[in-house]
Design a protein around this motif. Structure first.
Motif, PDB file in Angstrom:
ATOM      1  N   ALA A 146       0.840  -1.206   0.000  1.00 24.62           N
ATOM      2  CA  ALA A 146       0.000   0.000   0.000  1.00 24.62           C
ATOM      3  C   ALA A 146       0.872   1.252   0.000  1.00 24.62           C
ATOM      4  O   ALA A 146       1.905   1.301   0.658  1.00 24.62           O
ATOM      5  CB  ALA A 146      -0.898  -0.008   1.235  1.00 24.62           C
ATOM      6  N   CYS A 147       0.449   2.260  -0.734  1.00 27.02           N
ATOM      7  CA  CYS A 147       1.178   3.530  -0.787  1.00 27.02           C
ATOM      8  C   CYS A 147       1.152   4.199   0.591  1.00 27.02           C
ATOM      9  O   CYS A 147       0.082   4.385   1.155  1.00 27.02           O
ATOM     10  CB  CYS A 147       0.541   4.446  -1.826  1.00 27.02           C
ATOM     11  SG  CYS A 147       1.162   6.141  -1.768  1.00 27.02           S
ATOM     12  N   PRO A 148       2.314   4.542   1.167  1.00 28.19           N
ATOM     13  CA  PRO A 148       2.319   5.164   2.495  1.00 28.19           C
ATOM     14  C   PRO A 148       1.776   6.598   2.458  1.00 28.19           C
ATOM     15  O   PRO A 148       1.410   7.141   3.485  1.00 28.19           O
ATOM     16  CB  PRO A 148       3.800   5.154   2.895  1.00 28.19           C
ATOM     17  CG  PRO A 148       4.552   5.067   1.623  1.00 28.19           C
ATOM     18  CD  PRO A 148       3.676   4.362   0.629  1.00 28.19           C
ATOM     19  N   GLN A 149       1.685   7.184   1.248  1.00 26.41           N
ATOM     20  CA  GLN A 149       1.172   8.547   1.122  1.00 26.41           C
ATOM     21  C   GLN A 149      -0.363   8.562   1.117  1.00 26.41           C
ATOM     22  O   GLN A 149      -0.983   9.280   1.884  1.00 26.41           O
ATOM     23  CB  GLN A 149       1.667   9.198  -0.177  1.00 26.41           C
ATOM     24  CG  GLN A 149       2.798  10.180  -0.004  1.00 26.41           C
ATOM     25  CD  GLN A 149       4.162   9.508   0.016  1.00 26.41           C
ATOM     26  OE1 GLN A 149       4.860   9.588   0.994  1.00 26.41           O
ATOM     27  NE2 GLN A 149       4.529   8.829  -1.064  1.00 26.41           N
ATOM     28  N   CYS A 150      -0.981   7.787   0.206  1.00 25.13           N
ATOM     29  CA  CYS A 150      -2.430   7.878   0.036  1.00 25.13           C
ATOM     30  C   CYS A 150      -3.170   6.582   0.377  1.00 25.13           C
ATOM     31  O   CYS A 150      -4.391   6.547   0.347  1.00 25.13           O
ATOM     32  CB  CYS A 150      -2.763   8.321  -1.385  1.00 25.13           C
ATOM     33  SG  CYS A 150      -2.491   7.027  -2.614  1.00 25.13           S
ATOM     34  N   GLY A 151      -2.430   5.508   0.660  1.00 25.50           N
ATOM     35  CA  GLY A 151      -3.083   4.264   1.051  1.00 25.50           C
ATOM     36  C   GLY A 151      -3.535   3.391  -0.114  1.00 25.50           C
ATOM     37  O   GLY A 151      -4.015   2.276   0.089  1.00 25.50           O
ATOM     38  N   ARG A 171       6.301   2.876  -7.065  1.00 24.19           N
ATOM     39  CA  ARG A 171       5.600   4.082  -7.468  1.00 24.19           C
ATOM     40  C   ARG A 171       4.110   3.829  -7.285  1.00 24.19           C
ATOM     41  O   ARG A 171       3.623   2.724  -7.534  1.00 24.19           O
ATOM     42  CB  ARG A 171       5.891   4.419  -8.928  1.00 24.19           C
ATOM     43  CG  ARG A 171       5.345   5.783  -9.359  1.00 24.19           C
ATOM     44  CD  ARG A 171       5.674   6.105 -10.813  1.00 24.19           C
ATOM     45  NE  ARG A 171       5.127   5.083 -11.697  1.00 24.19           N
ATOM     46  CZ  ARG A 171       5.855   4.404 -12.599  1.00 24.19           C
ATOM     47  NH1 ARG A 171       7.138   4.631 -12.736  1.00 24.19           N
ATOM     48  NH2 ARG A 171       5.278   3.480 -13.357  1.00 24.19           N
ATOM     49  N   CYS A 172       3.401   4.860  -6.845  1.00 26.88           N
ATOM     50  CA  CYS A 172       1.954   4.746  -6.651  1.00 26.88           C
ATOM     51  C   CYS A 172       1.255   5.226  -7.927  1.00 26.88           C
ATOM     52  O   CYS A 172       1.543   6.310  -8.422  1.00 26.88           O
ATOM     53  CB  CYS A 172       1.527   5.611  -5.461  1.00 26.88           C
ATOM     54  SG  CYS A 172      -0.250   5.654  -5.244  1.00 26.88           S
ATOM     55  N   ASN A 173       0.359   4.403  -8.454  1.00 20.34           N
ATOM     56  CA  ASN A 173      -0.367   4.792  -9.672  1.00 20.34           C
ATOM     57  C   ASN A 173      -1.524   5.743  -9.376  1.00 20.34           C
ATOM     58  O   ASN A 173      -2.070   6.345 -10.294  1.00 20.34           O
ATOM     59  CB  ASN A 173      -0.889   3.554 -10.396  1.00 20.34           C
ATOM     60  CG  ASN A 173       0.253   2.781 -11.050  1.00 20.34           C
ATOM     61  OD1 ASN A 173       1.276   3.364 -11.433  1.00 20.34           O
ATOM     62  ND2 ASN A 173       0.104   1.468 -11.147  1.00 20.34           N
ATOM     63  N   SER A 174      -1.905   5.862  -8.094  1.00 22.34           N
ATOM     64  CA  SER A 174      -3.001   6.773  -7.756  1.00 22.34           C
ATOM     65  C   SER A 174      -2.505   8.195  -7.538  1.00 22.34           C
ATOM     66  O   SER A 174      -2.985   9.129  -8.166  1.00 22.34           O
ATOM     67  CB  SER A 174      -3.731   6.290  -6.506  1.00 22.34           C
ATOM     68  OG  SER A 174      -4.309   5.036  -6.754  1.00 22.34           O
ATOM     69  N   CYS A 175      -1.525   8.353  -6.629  1.00 18.89           N
ATOM     70  CA  CYS A 175      -1.039   9.714  -6.357  1.00 18.89           C
ATOM     71  C   CYS A 175       0.236  10.030  -7.127  1.00 18.89           C
ATOM     72  O   CYS A 175       0.751  11.142  -7.047  1.00 18.89           O
ATOM     73  CB  CYS A 175      -0.860   9.940  -4.855  1.00 18.89           C
ATOM     74  SG  CYS A 175       0.540   9.061  -4.136  1.00 18.89           S
ATOM     75  N   LEU A 176       0.762   9.019  -7.848  1.00 23.02           N
ATOM     76  CA  LEU A 176       1.930   9.171  -8.721  1.00 23.02           C
ATOM     77  C   LEU A 176       3.250   9.435  -7.979  1.00 23.02           C
ATOM     78  O   LEU A 176       4.262   9.729  -8.608  1.00 23.02           O
ATOM     79  CB  LEU A 176       1.698  10.260  -9.785  1.00 23.02           C
ATOM     80  CG  LEU A 176       0.483  10.055 -10.696  1.00 23.02           C
ATOM     81  CD1 LEU A 176       0.365  11.214 -11.685  1.00 23.02           C
ATOM     82  CD2 LEU A 176       0.573   8.721 -11.452  1.00 23.02           C
TER      83      LEU A 176
END
Ligand SMILES: [Zn+2]
Lengths: 185, 259
Positions: A146-151, A171-176
């Motif tokens: 899970a992305c630690p920034q946006c979950g 890399r997070c595909n949601s918050c980039l």
């Protein structure tokens, strides 16, 4: 037993010494655990060497304190630095008679990182290890990180190795945003 | 040959291969084709140098305790003051980095061997060896995962990457057989349950490389081809001398220098 350190008393010496720095009494082991829980890991300073599970055992052998440490990675450049930081912290608390010993087996595993440590990593922007260390990693099974920034769970691995050997780059595909993932070992 | 002499020799081989490959990979720091790969290469090198230190520290302890050749030397002494002929690393790991396909071909053939070797050694009758191997195995699992992924990616990639990967493999192949050619040291320690059984190791390695090459659409070179050998007696290719000259310069020019 790991005790949390009372931050309100941060300026008070944790362990009482007289003016010559001699121990007034032999500090209890749980107080020493609390003291070492204040020693930060040099590469991820939000977590302590206790959070990471590097400190395996503390015991008094007569007048001498024996600290048993298990290094994380064979080539971790922080190993000596951590030993010095632990020695400094203990000397600062008046414990001069001490011995540091390394224990290689069982090998260090990310399973030893405490719950508190995992939460601190997440808040710092590093995704904590997912699941427990196993040979599944070799079969190419990708953990669900899970992305630690946006979950978001919509994340992709960019590189098997990140800024240090213990991390992979994602890399997070949601918050980039890019982020580090603490790999299971 | 006593068991301790064999053990000292065996530990030098383990330590030297890790050390020399680690040093080779360090040449790519600042030179790798992509930033992510540069970080990966640097981290793999660091793991290998760390493992080399563990093996050479144990080698120094064994030598001192048994008062055999090399007694009184530290891990650093072993790394920085031995000449080429006293080095026991595999010929494979001293080969130059070449292009990225060459670097990954060398890495993969080594990682597949290293992974199965450390798996076996983590059950060694010598607890000290088992502990170092078990720790290293966790790291090497990630090395193998990365290098096999690159073999597949380049092999099953574009026509150009496929051609380069196949060429790299064909070129380095002659240095792969040495990993499985045993001598007196291997026999003695394998029989004592301390070292790895090379025949068993070879079978595991073969299965691994054949599966990865098949997936990568690469042709596996013949296992029966003539293989280069010599490192177990200290006979190296011309590549090693240059590497050691660079690695050993400082401690030899300024003996006893410290940070
Ligand atoms: Zn995100």
């Amino acid at each position: 037993m790991i005790q949390s350190y009372d931050s309100a008393n941060k300026n008070q010496p944790l362990i009482a010494t007289d003016r010559a720095g001699q121990l007034l009494e032999q500090p209890a082991i749980d107080r020493i655990w609390a003291l070492l829980d204040e020693v930060p890991d040099p590469e991820v300073p939000v977590v302590s060497v206790v959070d990471l599970g590097i400190v395996r055992d503390l015991s008094w052998e007569g007048e001498q304190l024996v600290v048993t440490l298990t290094p994380t990675y064979s080539g971790c450049p922080a190993t000596e630095f951590i030993e010095d930081a632990i020695r400094d912290a203990l000397h600062g608390a008046g414990i001069g008679n001490l011995r540091l010993q390394q224990r290689l087996a069982p090998a260090w595993t990310t399973d030893w990182i405490t719950e508190a440590g995992r939460e601190k990593l997440r808040q710092y922007g590093i995704a904590p290890p997912v699941g427990s260390a196993s040979k599944r990693t070799l079969l190419g099974e990708e953990p669900d990180v899970a992305c630690p920034q946006c979950g978001s769970h919509d994340t992709v691995q960019v590189s098997e190795f990140g800024s240090t050997a213990c991390k992979a780059l994602y890399r997070c595909n949601s918050c980039l945003e890019p982020f580090d993932y603490f790999k299971c070992i | 040959m006593t068991q301790n002499q064999a053990l000292f020799e065996y530990l030098l081989r383990l330590g030297d291969s890790d050390m020399v490959l680690g040093q080779r990979l360090c040449e790519l720091v600042g030179n790798a084709p992509a930033l992510e790969e540069e970080m990966a290469i640097g981290n793999v090198a660091l793991d290998l140098i760390g493992q080399a230190r563990s093996w050479l520290t144990l080698a120094a302890e064994v030598a001192s305790a048994a008062e055999i050749e090399g007694a009184g030397r530290s891990a650093d002494d072993l790394a920085f003051t031995r000449d080429e002929r006293a080095y026991r690393n595999l010929l494979l790991v001293e080969q130059a980095n070449g292009n990225f396909a060459d670097t990954m071909a060398r890495q993969y053939l080594f990682d597949a061997w290293h992974f199965h070797l450390l798996s076996a050694l983590s059950h060694s009758a010598d607890e000290r060896i088992a502990a170092i191997a078990a720790k290293g195995l966790k790291e090497v699992t990630y090395h193998l995962r990365r290098s096999s992924a690159w073999i597949k990616r380049l092999g099953d990639g574009t026509d150009e990457s496929h051609a380069k990967m196949q060429e790299a493999l064909d070129e380095i192949w002659t240095y792969s057989g040495e990993m499985f050619i045993g001598d007196e040291v291997d026999t003695l320690l394998s029989e004592a349950g301390i070292g790895a059984d090379l025949a068993a190791l070879h079978n595991l390695w073969k299965a691994d490389v054949q599966a990865v090459f098949a997936e990568a659409t690469l042709t596996c070179p013949s296992m029966d081809e003539y293989m280069q050998r010599g490192s177990k007696k200290g006979l190296h290719t011309e590549q090693l001398g240059f590497l050691l000259a660079e690695m050993q310069f400082l401690p030899r020019a300024y003996p006893g220098a410290s940070w």
